[in-house]
Motif scaffolding. Structure first.
Motif, mmCIF file in Angstrom:
data_model
loop_
_atom_site.group_PDB
_atom_site.id
_atom_site.type_symbol
_atom_site.label_atom_id
_atom_site.label_comp_id
_atom_site.label_asym_id
_atom_site.label_seq_id
_atom_site.Cartn_x
_atom_site.Cartn_y
_atom_site.Cartn_z
ATOM 1 N N MET A 190 38.827 40.395 51.106
ATOM 2 C CA MET A 190 37.730 40.574 50.158
ATOM 3 C C MET A 190 37.809 41.935 49.481
ATOM 4 O O MET A 190 37.505 42.073 48.294
ATOM 5 C CB MET A 190 36.394 40.412 50.885
ATOM 6 C CG MET A 190 36.086 38.995 51.332
ATOM 7 S SD MET A 190 36.022 37.838 49.953
ATOM 8 C CE MET A 190 34.609 38.459 49.071
ATOM 9 N N VAL A 191 38.253 42.974 50.230
ATOM 10 C CA VAL A 191 38.416 44.299 49.630
ATOM 11 C C VAL A 191 39.508 44.264 48.576
ATOM 12 O O VAL A 191 39.355 44.808 47.465
ATOM 13 C CB VAL A 191 38.720 45.337 50.724
ATOM 14 C CG1 VAL A 191 39.083 46.678 50.090
ATOM 15 C CG2 VAL A 191 37.530 45.497 51.658
ATOM 16 N N VAL A 192 40.623 43.618 48.905
ATOM 17 C CA VAL A 192 41.720 43.506 47.934
ATOM 18 C C VAL A 192 41.274 42.713 46.710
ATOM 19 O O VAL A 192 41.565 43.086 45.563
ATOM 20 C CB VAL A 192 42.942 42.855 48.598
ATOM 21 C CG1 VAL A 192 44.032 42.599 47.572
ATOM 22 C CG2 VAL A 192 43.467 43.746 49.719
ATOM 23 N N PHE A 193 40.567 41.622 46.958
ATOM 24 C CA PHE A 193 40.089 40.802 45.843
ATOM 25 C C PHE A 193 39.133 41.584 44.954
ATOM 26 O O PHE A 193 39.197 41.510 43.714
ATOM 27 C CB PHE A 193 39.401 39.552 46.382
ATOM 28 C CG PHE A 193 38.746 38.720 45.323
ATOM 29 C CD1 PHE A 193 39.492 37.898 44.492
ATOM 30 C CD2 PHE A 193 37.369 38.762 45.139
ATOM 31 C CE1 PHE A 193 38.893 37.137 43.504
ATOM 32 C CE2 PHE A 193 36.751 38.001 44.159
ATOM 33 C CZ PHE A 193 37.532 37.183 43.343
ATOM 34 N N GLY A 194 38.232 42.369 45.567
ATOM 35 C CA GLY A 194 37.299 43.160 44.778
ATOM 36 C C GLY A 194 38.012 44.218 43.946
ATOM 37 O O GLY A 194 37.652 44.465 42.787
ATOM 38 N N SER A 195 39.061 44.842 44.527
ATOM 39 C CA SER A 195 39.806 45.856 43.784
ATOM 40 C C SER A 195 40.531 45.248 42.590
ATOM 41 O O SER A 195 40.490 45.783 41.474
ATOM 42 C CB SER A 195 40.807 46.542 44.720
ATOM 43 O OG SER A 195 40.154 47.121 45.830
ATOM 44 N N VAL A 196 41.206 44.113 42.840
ATOM 45 C CA VAL A 196 41.938 43.465 41.754
ATOM 46 C C VAL A 196 40.990 42.976 40.666
ATOM 47 O O VAL A 196 41.254 43.114 39.458
ATOM 48 C CB VAL A 196 42.783 42.298 42.312
ATOM 49 C CG1 VAL A 196 43.426 41.504 41.187
ATOM 50 C CG2 VAL A 196 43.853 42.818 43.257
ATOM 51 N N ALA A 197 39.855 42.414 41.076
ATOM 52 C CA ALA A 197 38.891 41.921 40.093
ATOM 53 C C ALA A 197 38.309 43.073 39.265
ATOM 54 O O ALA A 197 38.123 42.947 38.047
ATOM 55 C CB ALA A 197 37.775 41.157 40.796
ATOM 56 N N SER A 198 38.041 44.202 39.918
ATOM 57 C CA SER A 198 37.502 45.354 39.181
ATOM 58 C C SER A 198 38.516 45.883 38.174
ATOM 59 O O SER A 198 38.169 46.222 37.028
ATOM 60 C CB SER A 198 37.109 46.456 40.160
ATOM 61 O OG SER A 198 36.126 45.993 41.078
ATOM 62 N N PHE A 199 39.779 45.959 38.597
ATOM 63 C CA PHE A 199 40.822 46.428 37.672
ATOM 64 C C PHE A 199 40.990 45.477 36.497
ATOM 65 O O PHE A 199 41.130 45.906 35.343
ATOM 66 C CB PHE A 199 42.135 46.570 38.435
ATOM 67 C CG PHE A 199 43.290 46.992 37.571
ATOM 68 C CD1 PHE A 199 43.413 48.309 37.154
ATOM 69 C CD2 PHE A 199 44.236 46.070 37.166
ATOM 70 C CE1 PHE A 199 44.475 48.696 36.350
ATOM 71 C CE2 PHE A 199 45.300 46.448 36.360
ATOM 72 C CZ PHE A 199 45.417 47.783 35.956
#
Length: 326
Positions: free
Chosen positions: A200-209
């Motif tokens: 979920m942390v990785v997904f949130g980072s990619v989505a924010s970028f």
């Protein structure tokens, strides 16, 4: 007058014959419809015990047996001629509606997937029970981290459930509900899904970028456009200021300049003619051509001619406007 014994025997025989005849030609009762309704009733009554806390209708032997007997009784009911009077007597079709509800419940739970694979279903249930027992024991003895001690059991259940997902026939609802309960307990109660948290942390980072890239692009384009417009306006203002500072010569000044230039050019021409040798009728000097006037003098003459033409056109245009107004 009393009847004779022979007459009494004859009457008894006739009555017995009539009774036998009436029983033979009487319409037979439909026993299959009663069997179907009894099996359906037993299955419906047992539903509360097979739906909570976990759905176990498809893996309960008694429930499976009652369902099969009810379906078989309905088929016998439809095939028996003695039962035809109960079918299609009105538009309600009560018995067909009851059978449709029963089969729809069984099909929506996909119970045949469990019934047709009893060994695989039993193995999965055993692995799930082992995981529940491990978690219960860990909670009972106050283990600080039950996720570590029961991680192998959970992984075995997870991998075995993946085998059911590959089947084309689908997953029985008993297995699916048991796996949902296991995952809810593993992640919600014990908070053991660390991999999910990292994902979920990785997904949130990619989505924010991914969301920030279009915003940065439009911001940069806006800044570039603003700077370009500012530069263009600055150049236009500078050009207009230079035009305002440079005085434009009037037509009279151009004429005077042209006259002065003509006189200046004529005087050197006369002086030069005085020193030149005589020319012939073709106006050609012996062994040489006539000297061409200076470039500067010719440019001034052209400028004067163009200025006079422009002035004449402006005057004509103003006269035409005055005539139109009059």
């Amino acid at each position: 007058m009393c009847a004779s014994p022979k007459m009494s025997q004859l009457l008894a025989v006739v009555l017995g014959f009539l009774v036998c005849t009436s029983n033979t030609f009487a319409e037979k009762d439909c026993s299959f419809i009663h069997t179907f309704l009894k099996k359906y009733e037993k299955l419906i009554v047992s539903l509360p015990f097979h739906t909570t806390p976990v759905f176990t209708l498809c893996t309960n032997d008694t429930a499976v047996n009652e369902y099969r007997l009810a379906v078989q009784a309905y088929h016998n009911f439809t095939d028996d001629p003695a039962c035809q009077r109960y079918r299609n007597t009105n538009r309600m079709n009560v018995y067909e509606t009851i059978n449709g509800q029963l089969t729809a419940l069984w099909a929506s739970a996909n119970c045949e997937s469990c019934v047709n694979a009893p060994n695989e279903t039993a193995t999965f249930m055993d692995l799930s029970n082992d995981l529940d027992l491990c978690l219960t024991n860990a909670s009972r003895i106050n283990v600080s981290n039950p996720c570590t001690s029961c991680d192998e059991n959970y992984m075995r259940v997870q991998q075995y459930y993946g085998m059911f997902e590959k089947h084309d026939t689908g997953i029985c609802f008993d297995v699916e509900d048991r796996m949902n309960q296991t995952r809810r307990r593993w992640s919600g109660q014990y908070n053991c899904c660390k991999d999910k948290q990292r994902s979920m942390v990785v997904f949130g980072s990619v989505a924010s970028f991914a969301c920030a890239v279009p915003l940065l692009f439009y911001l940069v384009m806006h800044l570039v456009t603003v700077r370009r417009e500012a530069k263009r306006l600055f150049l236009l203002n500078a050009t207009s200021d230079e035009d305002n500072r440079t005085p434009r010569p009037s037509s009279s000044q151009n004429r005077q300049t042209a006259g002065i230039g003509g006189e200046a050019t004529r005087q050197p021409a006369q002086s030069s003619n005085a020193s030149q040798p005589p020319t012939n009728n073709l106006n050609i000097i012996v062994s040489d051509l006539i000297s061409i006037p200076d470039t500067e003098t010719s440019n001034n003459a052209l400028t004067e001619e163009r200025t006079s033409r422009t002035h004449n056109k402006n005057e004509e245009f103003q006269n035409d406007n005055v005539k139109l107004l009059n």
